[in-house]
Design a protein around this motif. Structure first.
Motif, PDB file in Angstrom:
ATOM      1  N   ALA A  23       0.726  -1.530   0.285  1.00  0.00           N
ATOM      2  CA  ALA A  23      -0.326   0.060   0.117  1.00  0.00           C
ATOM      3  C   ALA A  23       0.781   1.337  -0.223  1.00  0.00           C
ATOM      4  O   ALA A  23       0.873   2.372  -0.434  1.00  0.00           O
ATOM      5  N   LEU A  24       2.377   1.716   0.529  1.00  0.00           N
ATOM      6  CA  LEU A  24       2.951   2.419   1.141  1.00  0.00           C
ATOM      7  C   LEU A  24       3.124   2.894  -0.699  1.00  0.00           C
ATOM      8  O   LEU A  24       3.806   3.849  -0.944  1.00  0.00           O
ATOM      9  N   LEU A  68      10.074  -6.031  -4.887  1.00  0.00           N
ATOM     10  CA  LEU A  68      10.413  -5.310  -3.968  1.00  0.00           C
ATOM     11  C   LEU A  68      10.861  -4.565  -2.539  1.00  0.00           C
ATOM     12  O   LEU A  68      11.268  -4.401  -1.938  1.00  0.00           O
ATOM     13  N   VAL A  69       8.947  -5.402  -2.196  1.00  0.00           N
ATOM     14  CA  VAL A  69       9.006  -4.438  -1.140  1.00  0.00           C
ATOM     15  C   VAL A  69       9.681  -5.871   0.075  1.00  0.00           C
ATOM     16  O   VAL A  69       9.861  -5.459   0.843  1.00  0.00           O
ATOM     17  N   GLN A  70       9.438  -7.177  -0.742  1.00  0.00           N
ATOM     18  CA  GLN A  70      10.026  -8.291   0.212  1.00  0.00           C
ATOM     19  C   GLN A  70      11.731  -7.778   0.799  1.00  0.00           C
ATOM     20  O   GLN A  70      12.644  -7.638   1.647  1.00  0.00           O
ATOM     21  N   ALA A 108      11.058   4.180  -4.317  1.00  0.00           N
ATOM     22  CA  ALA A 108       9.778   4.389  -5.173  1.00  0.00           C
ATOM     23  C   ALA A 108      10.451   5.728  -5.986  1.00  0.00           C
ATOM     24  O   ALA A 108       9.722   5.895  -6.802  1.00  0.00           O
ATOM     25  N   ALA A 109      10.847   6.950  -4.816  1.00  0.00           N
ATOM     26  CA  ALA A 109      10.855   7.841  -4.618  1.00  0.00           C
ATOM     27  C   ALA A 109      11.938   8.036  -6.098  1.00  0.00           C
ATOM     28  O   ALA A 109      12.686   8.871  -7.351  1.00  0.00           O
ATOM     29  N   TYR A 110      13.265   6.807  -6.520  1.00  0.00           N
ATOM     30  CA  TYR A 110      14.268   6.466  -7.420  1.00  0.00           C
ATOM     31  C   TYR A 110      13.805   6.430  -9.222  1.00  0.00           C
ATOM     32  O   TYR A 110      13.935   6.882  -9.160  1.00  0.00           O
TER      33      TYR A 110
END
Length: 168
Positions: free
Chosen positions: A69-70, A93-95, A108-110
């Motif tokens: 969600a983030l 990715l989150v893992q 995410a910013a990258y």
């Protein structure tokens, strides 16, 4: 007032008489108004600083659903790559960043800063190339997140190093 990373109980509760230092805990403001928010990975330090177990709030790590969600709040589905593939790459990715909110935000910013050349899957591929590549990606000094404190460089790497040191 926020007292962040108050992990070393000795820093606050052991005076160093040899150099005239007093207990750091005695320097914290004591007033009927206002509050001090303490963050710590050390339950003893947390209890000692807040005064009792009942005032300690244990924060659990984010789970996969919260992490996704983030990530999705930062990167819209149209930005994350092929719609059919994006779910599996987002999960991977989150893992890979172990559900750490700051790491997810920086990843995410990258990605957003390099659109349309970089997708979640491309970032993930780069992330898995090597440890030195992971360090470079997580340092991400060119993040455009206005809430980010630019005076704290390498926050994710520093956080992980502190955690590893604590484990050792």
């Amino acid at each position: 007032m926020v007292l962040d990373n108050a992990d070393d109980n000795g820093v606050f509760f052991h005076a160093n008489k040899s150099n005239g230092r007093e207990l750091l805990a005695t320097l914290l403001p004591q007033a009927e108004y206002g509050s001090i928010l303490v963050t710590s990975r050390n339950s003893l330090a947390a209890r000692n600083l807040v005064g009792s177990d009942s005032d300690v709030i244990e924060v659990q790590p984010m789970n996969e659903e919260e992490s996704l969600a983030l990530l999705r709040a930062r990167i819209s589905p149209s930005q994350s790559g092929n719609p059919g593939e994006s779910d599996e790459h987002e999960i991977a990715l989150v893992q890979a960043v172990e559900y750490i909110p700051l790491a997810i935000t920086q990843a995410a910013a990258y990605i957003i800063n390099r659109l349309p050349l970089l997708s979640v899957s491309t970032y993930l591929h780069l992330f898995h190339e090597s440890e030195s590549r992971q360090t470079k990606l997580l340092q991400n000094q060119d993040s455009t997140d206005l809430r980010r404190d630019y005076s704290s460089q390498y926050a994710v790497i520093t956080t992980w190093q502190i955690s590893f040191k604590q484990i050792r």
